[in-house]
Design an enzyme around this catalytic site. Structure first.
Site, PDB file in Angstrom:
ATOM      1  N   GLU A 297      -8.977   8.309  -4.933  1.00 28.70           N
ATOM      2  CA  GLU A 297      -7.528   8.130  -4.952  1.00 28.70           C
ATOM      3  C   GLU A 297      -6.875   9.495  -5.187  1.00 28.70           C
ATOM      4  O   GLU A 297      -7.100  10.134  -6.223  1.00 28.70           O
ATOM      5  CB  GLU A 297      -7.123   7.158  -6.060  1.00 28.70           C
ATOM      6  CG  GLU A 297      -5.685   6.711  -5.991  1.00 28.70           C
ATOM      7  CD  GLU A 297      -5.372   5.843  -4.779  1.00 28.70           C
ATOM      8  OE1 GLU A 297      -4.171   5.676  -4.480  1.00 28.70           O
ATOM      9  OE2 GLU A 297      -6.309   5.323  -4.121  1.00 28.70           O
ATOM     10  N   ASP A 482      -1.614   2.868  -6.985  1.00 30.62           N
ATOM     11  CA  ASP A 482      -2.908   2.457  -7.528  1.00 30.62           C
ATOM     12  C   ASP A 482      -3.153   0.972  -7.307  1.00 30.62           C
ATOM     13  O   ASP A 482      -4.258   0.548  -6.965  1.00 30.62           O
ATOM     14  CB  ASP A 482      -2.967   2.792  -9.027  1.00 30.62           C
ATOM     15  CG  ASP A 482      -2.740   4.269  -9.296  1.00 30.62           C
ATOM     16  OD1 ASP A 482      -3.422   5.093  -8.665  1.00 30.62           O
ATOM     17  OD2 ASP A 482      -1.875   4.602 -10.115  1.00 30.62           O
TER      18      ASP A 482
END
Length: 500
Positions: A297, A482
């Site tokens: 990420e 997220d």
């Protein structure tokens, strides 16, 4: 029956007589009767009104989204974790006795003036950003002011911890979280999250989230959309101090999937540190078993040399999947000299054709779009406010339609602080007509609201796009990326490799 016939005849004679005495009277009588009687429904009920575009998309998601045939059972997530203090950005800056002025970006914040200028710079763009605050004592004073500001809220923070929390909302998943976990953060984590004892520490790391609303104004700066500016003085996360602990814990935990984040935190620690630490990170990540996919990420960065090192020489070739937004995607292509690198910034909603070009370049030049390539990158989950795209190399991932739709659905609901999409609180901002590329040859494509995942292919890369139903009055923007990546991963599955 004969009584009705007689009645009709009498009425006809009466109407004929009235017409001769007053030709306008019958029409006036009929209009009066028509207006006085209640509206009658046709047999079978009234025709239902056609659904709005938002209604059609929300309904279609419910039908499209299906669990993958093979689900993850154990997911390991690391390595950045902290406590987020969420506060009004303009309100906090005013409480710090700062006056509005002109905006200017700063790669590292050295004082309150740098903070003010960087905040104004990104607020005017409506763009998210994250910066390291170099002065520990000044940061602690700002953090105290933020915690004491009326309406300040405290949440789980850090990409890894936020992804872990979202994954742990699935009761069938066991999640390992490794990062600098202090006592306050530990108390807020989901009970299903396993924290290795080696990653526990006595003090929490705090990040300050300065939020602003769509249309909010401070001086001459006006936010075109809601977003946030993040600052921290976070040495533990900045040095990725728990990375080796994280990798070492995988042997015992035996995950099906590894999710890695926090690389952006090293950028503010200086070139000498990140050059050496990045090499150590690559060695550590390379120790993960080949059959376990790794998702990286990404987050906001400003150092092109650092991003280029991640892109070309270090991390991207050894992970299988990445998640990123429009700012990070543009910075990747600017750092690596990819398509549309001369574009200074996105103008409004990012052009789908340009985004598609950059995603293809990443998978072809730094991924495994070429079967002969030794790189592992085969999946990119791109998210921006108005739409999401999931780009995958054919033969490596399945259930992409569900994965991209699930990511968009959670963006629509979570931004509004809800468990489900409320069509009265969202609006469609995505283009319904677009091109598969910015340059020729390109394909003209359309989003059908009743089937809101549009698919196209370029070479052996497949693209899946779905609109986002944008929350009109978002309650919280932090952690949306997220949550999107986590939800997309939950609905994704790795295609088994054929036996050799």
């Amino acid at each position: 029956m004969w009584r009705k016939a007689v009645l009709v005849a009498v009425l006809a004679l009466g109407m004929g007589y009235l017409y001769h005495t007053d030709p306008e009277l019958p029409s006036r009588v009929l209009n009066y009767v028509s207006d006085s009687l209640p509206q009658m429904e046709p047999s079978g009920g009234s025709e239902p009104h056609p659904p709005t575009l938002e209604e059609a998309i929300a309904r279609a998601w419910q039908t499209l989204i299906a669990a993958p045939a093979r689900r993850w059972a154990r997911v390991a997530v690391g390595v950045n974790a902290c406590v987020d203090v969420v506060v009004s950005g303009v309100g906090l800056l005013q409480a710090l006795a700062l006056e509005p002025g002109s905006g200017r970006d700063h790669e590292v914040l050295h004082g309150k003036e740098d903070l003010k200028e960087a905040f104004i710079h990104y607020m005017g763009k409506g763009a998210a950003a994250e910066r390291f605050f170099s002065d520990k004592e000044v940061f602690q004073r700002i953090a105290r002011a933020a915690a004491e500001y009326p309406g300040a809220q405290i949440y789980v923070g850090g990409n890894a911890a936020l992804i872990g929390q979202k994954l742990a909302s699935n009761p069938e998943l066991v999640v390992l979280l490794c990062g600098p976990v202090g006592p306050k953060l530990h108390d807020m984590l989901d009970e299903q999250i396993v924290v290795p004892p080696e990653s526990l520490q006595e003090m929490d790391e705090f990040h300050l989230i300065l939020e602003y609303k769509s249309g909010e104004q401070w001086g001459s700066s006006r936010a075109p959309q809601a977003n946030r500016f993040i600052l921290s003085h976070d040495v533990s996360n900045g040095e990725m101090s728990t990375l080796e602990t994280f990798i070492a814990s995988l042997d015992e935990f035996q995950p099906d999937l590894v999710v890695l984040s926090g690389l952006h935190m090293m950028e503010g620690m200086g070139r000498d540190l990140w050059e050496e630490r990045l090499k150590e990170a690559v060695i550590a990540i390379s120790d993960v078993r080949n059959e376990v996919p790794i998702h990286l990420e990404l987050a906001s960065m400003t150092d092109r040399d650092y991003m280029n090192r991640i892109l070309q020489e270090q991390v991207l070739p050894i992970v299988n999947s990445i998640g990123l937004n429009e700012q990070e995607l543009l910075f990747l292509t600017q750092s690596g000299g990819g398509p549309h690198a001369d574009l200074a910034s996105w103008d409004g909603v990012p052009d789908v054709g340009r985004v598609s070009d950059i995603l293809l370049w990443l998978l072809e030049q730094h991924g495994r779009a070429d079967p002969e390539s030794e790189a592992d990158l085969t999946r990119i989950h791109f998210h921006t406010l108005a739409y999401h795209i999931l780009a995958t190399v054919d033969g490596h991932w399945g259930n992409q339609v569900s994965a991209v739709a699930a990511g968009a659905r959670v963006a629509s609901s979570q931004a509004c602080g809800l468990q489900k999409v409320d069509i009265t609180k969202v609006i469609l901002k995505a283009p319904l007509n677009f091109y598969s590329s910015f340059s020729e040859p390109r394909e003209s494509l359309t989003v059908e609201p009743s089937r809101p995942v549009t698919v196209w292919r370029r070479g052996n890369v497949s693209f899946h796009l779905t609109p986002v139903l944008v929350c009109k009055q978002p309650l919280r923007t932090v952690g949306l990326g997220d949550a999107i990546s986590a939800e997309g991963l939950v609905f994704s599955e790795v295609t088994p490799r054929p036996e050799l």
